[in-house]
Design an enzyme around this catalytic site. Structure first.
Site, PDB file in Angstrom:
ATOM      1  N   LYS A   3       0.828  -1.209   0.000  1.00 53.06           N
ATOM      2  CA  LYS A   3       0.000   0.000   0.000  1.00 53.06           C
ATOM      3  C   LYS A   3       0.865   1.264   0.000  1.00 53.06           C
ATOM      4  O   LYS A   3       0.547   2.241  -0.681  1.00 53.06           O
ATOM      5  CB  LYS A   3      -0.987   0.000   1.183  1.00 53.06           C
ATOM      6  CG  LYS A   3      -2.085  -1.074   1.041  1.00 53.06           C
ATOM      7  CD  LYS A   3      -3.256  -0.910   2.012  1.00 53.06           C
ATOM      8  CE  LYS A   3      -4.339  -1.965   1.721  1.00 53.06           C
ATOM      9  NZ  LYS A   3      -5.525  -1.888   2.567  1.00 53.06           N
ATOM     10  N   LYS A   8      -5.437 -10.371  -5.503  1.00 58.03           N
ATOM     11  CA  LYS A   8      -6.669 -10.584  -4.732  1.00 58.03           C
ATOM     12  C   LYS A   8      -7.707  -9.519  -5.080  1.00 58.03           C
ATOM     13  O   LYS A   8      -7.351  -8.378  -5.365  1.00 58.03           O
ATOM     14  CB  LYS A   8      -6.367 -10.600  -3.237  1.00 58.03           C
ATOM     15  CG  LYS A   8      -6.513  -9.268  -2.536  1.00 58.03           C
ATOM     16  CD  LYS A   8      -6.503  -9.448  -1.018  1.00 58.03           C
ATOM     17  CE  LYS A   8      -6.728  -8.099  -0.339  1.00 58.03           C
ATOM     18  NZ  LYS A   8      -8.140  -7.731  -0.253  1.00 58.03           N
ATOM     19  N   LYS A  49     -11.095  -3.990  -2.115  1.00 61.01           N
ATOM     20  CA  LYS A  49     -11.954  -2.807  -2.138  1.00 61.01           C
ATOM     21  C   LYS A  49     -11.208  -1.603  -2.682  1.00 61.01           C
ATOM     22  O   LYS A  49     -11.764  -0.786  -3.396  1.00 61.01           O
ATOM     23  CB  LYS A  49     -12.428  -2.460  -0.722  1.00 61.01           C
ATOM     24  CG  LYS A  49     -13.499  -3.372  -0.196  1.00 61.01           C
ATOM     25  CD  LYS A  49     -14.133  -2.751   1.050  1.00 61.01           C
ATOM     26  CE  LYS A  49     -14.063  -3.673   2.238  1.00 61.01           C
ATOM     27  NZ  LYS A  49     -12.961  -3.376   3.156  1.00 61.01           N
TER      28      LYS A  49
HETATM   29  P1  ATP Z   1      -8.940  -2.883   1.369  1.00 60.50           P
HETATM   30  O1  ATP Z   1      -8.527  -3.014  -0.077  1.00 60.50           O
HETATM   31  O2  ATP Z   1      -9.526  -1.545   1.714  1.00 60.50           O
HETATM   32  O3  ATP Z   1      -7.879  -3.362   2.339  1.00 60.50           O
HETATM   33  P2  ATP Z   1     -10.225  -5.431   1.496  1.00 60.50           P
HETATM   34  O4  ATP Z   1     -11.022  -5.863   0.329  1.00 60.50           O
HETATM   35  O5  ATP Z   1      -8.867  -6.017   1.666  1.00 60.50           O
HETATM   36  O6  ATP Z   1     -10.181  -3.857   1.493  1.00 60.50           O
HETATM   37  P3  ATP Z   1     -10.691  -5.585   4.330  1.00 60.50           P
HETATM   38  O7  ATP Z   1     -11.743  -4.788   5.029  1.00 60.50           O
HETATM   39  O8  ATP Z   1      -9.273  -5.144   4.439  1.00 60.50           O
HETATM   40  O9  ATP Z   1     -11.111  -5.702   2.783  1.00 60.50           O
HETATM   41  O10 ATP Z   1     -10.792  -7.105   4.801  1.00 60.50           O
HETATM   42  C1  ATP Z   1     -11.983  -7.666   5.334  1.00 60.50           C
HETATM   43  C2  ATP Z   1     -11.879  -9.177   5.352  1.00 60.50           C
HETATM   44  O11 ATP Z   1     -12.026  -9.702   4.021  1.00 60.50           O
HETATM   45  C3  ATP Z   1     -10.537  -9.719   5.864  1.00 60.50           C
HETATM   46  O12 ATP Z   1     -10.791 -10.872   6.645  1.00 60.50           O
HETATM   47  C4  ATP Z   1      -9.796 -10.110   4.599  1.00 60.50           C
HETATM   48  O13 ATP Z   1      -8.846 -11.128   4.810  1.00 60.50           O
HETATM   49  C5  ATP Z   1     -10.957 -10.601   3.737  1.00 60.50           C
HETATM   50  N1  ATP Z   1     -10.647 -10.496   2.298  1.00 60.50           N
HETATM   51  C6  ATP Z   1     -10.344  -9.352   1.646  1.00 60.50           C
HETATM   52  N2  ATP Z   1     -10.151  -9.597   0.342  1.00 60.50           N
HETATM   53  C7  ATP Z   1     -10.344 -10.931   0.167  1.00 60.50           C
HETATM   54  C8  ATP Z   1     -10.289 -11.797  -0.970  1.00 60.50           C
HETATM   55  N3  ATP Z   1      -9.986 -11.320  -2.163  1.00 60.50           N
HETATM   56  N4  ATP Z   1     -10.547 -13.121  -0.796  1.00 60.50           N
HETATM   57  C9  ATP Z   1     -10.836 -13.602   0.432  1.00 60.50           C
HETATM   58  N5  ATP Z   1     -10.912 -12.843   1.544  1.00 60.50           N
HETATM   59  C10 ATP Z   1     -10.667 -11.518   1.426  1.00 60.50           C
HETATM   60 MG    MG Z   2      -7.582  -5.297   3.205  1.00 61.37          MG
END
Ligand code: ATP
Ligand code: MG
Length: 333
Positions: A112, A196, A199
């Site tokens: 990041k 992955k 968001k």
């Molecule tokens: P950001 O990009 O803002 O970090 P994010 O999509 O990674 O957002 P988080 O809020 O950081 O979402 O994570 C919430 C939960 O979702 C965590 O348990 C994380 O491990 C899980 N998670 C996030 N992306 C994935 C994915 N692509 N596949 C499976 N689990 C995921």
């Molecule tokens: Mg995340």
């Protein structure tokens, strides 16, 4: 019964399918027979510098998606991180036991911050994993259901728990275990099936957002990147895109990968995509209706969150008192 804790950041208007399959589905399953605590981690979301009104809106939307996905406030504790001051307070203590080099090795920070540059990167983003350790350790958590991307942060959390147990005595913290379900631990970006689904990173077209227009969702699935072959086969190394679609299909339908391979034997990628798009749309439509019901009654939603915060605070205060006392801070009167 075991103590379960997990959270998600309100960094977007909608959760994506990776959040749902990697985390929320496990949260709901673990409610049975356990003592589960689920949190909207708004303090973590401050690391990306959100607009204040947008953050507030997204915090409620995230909570509404937990509820619509099956988190049951009658059985689990549901609250907003910033409502329990102990999270920030314990994070400070833990930061004084975290090595600078140790924190510098966190790959999420490296990824990041590389995108944002040194001037755009805050100290908050750097100490994010320490705050996450505080979230977990405050509740004497045994198990943390997360996606694969959080494994390294969980490892740091365990190291910190063990370090403080040896500095301040056994029982200062419970050492938590990650709960990572292999099949759905990493859902990939539809446009880049080596990254992955996320968001805040990647192209919008790579995301399946739970609250998006069903037509857009279907279109994104139909435009998912596959490969130049023809065969529908689960082979993450050579057929990352197709394998990701099969993972999603299997998780949402409850059918085995082998069963799906047999059904799509001799058919084309287009057939798989259309069938998956139908399945996802059929699933998100009632989900979206439930989310909207919760959002239509923000007073009721806020009441659920306030009751959850009160329960969470009563547990967190006991842990923080113990840690303050063992750290040598003079007891407050
Ligand atoms: P950001 O990009 O803002 O970090 P994010 O999509 O990674 O957002 P988080 O809020 O950081 O979402 O994570 C919430 C939960 O979702 C965590 O348990 C994380 O491990 C899980 N998670 C996030 N992306 C994935 C994915 N692509 N596949 C499976 N689990 C995921
Ligand atoms: Mg995340």
């Amino acid at each position: 019964t075991a103590r379960i804790f997990s959270g998600m950041q309100p960094t977007s208007d909608s959760l994506h399918l990776g959040n749902y399959l990697g985390a929320l589905t496990q949260w709901v399953a673990l409610q049975d027979g356990n003592d589960a605590i689920y949190c909207v981690v708004d303090l973590h979301a401050l690391t990306v510098g959100p607009d204040p009104a947008v953050l507030r809106e997204r915090t409620r939307r995230t909570a509404a998606q937990y509820l619509a996905g099956g988190v049951d406030p009658a059985r689990s504790t549901l609250f907003v991180q910033s409502h329990v001051a102990e999270h920030a307070e314990l994070a400070w203590i833990l930061s004084c036991h975290t090595g600078f080099g140790e924190a510098s090795r966190m790959t999420q920070f490296k990824d990041k911050s590389a995108k944002q540059g040194t001037e755009g990167t805050t100290v908050g983003l750097f100490t994010y994993p320490v705050l996450m350790a505080a979230d977990i350790l405050l509740y004497d958590t045994a198990k943390v259901p997360v996606g694969e991307d959080q494994r390294q942060h969980l490892e740091l959390t365990r190291d910190l728990a063990q370090r403080l147990n040896s500095r301040f005595g056994a029982g200062t913290f419970v050492v938590p275990e990650p709960h990572i379900v292999k099949e759905t631990a990493k859902i990939y970006d539809l446009q880049d099936p080596t990254a992955k689904m996320s968001k805040s990173a990647g192209s919008p077209n790579g995301l399946i957002e739970l609250l998006d227009n069903p037509k857009t969702i279907a279109k994104r699935i139909r435009s998912a990147v596959t490969d130049t072959g023809r065969e529908i086969r689960f082979d993450p190394e050579n057929k990352a895109g197709v394998s990701n679609l099969l993972t999603i299909f299997s998780a949402l339908s409850g059918r085995s990968i082998a069963d799906l391979e047999a059904e799509f034997d001799g058919k084309g990628y287009g057939d798989l995509k259309v069938a998956l798009a139908d399945l996802v749309v059929e699933w998100v439509t009632p989900f979206q209706a439930r989310v909207n019901e919760y959002l239509d009654d923000p007073a009721e939603l806020d009441a659920v969150l306030a009751a959850g915060a009160e329960k969470a605070r009563s547990i967190a205060a006991v842990t923080l008192d113990r840690v303050y006392e063992r750290s040598g801070l003079l007891a407050r009167r």
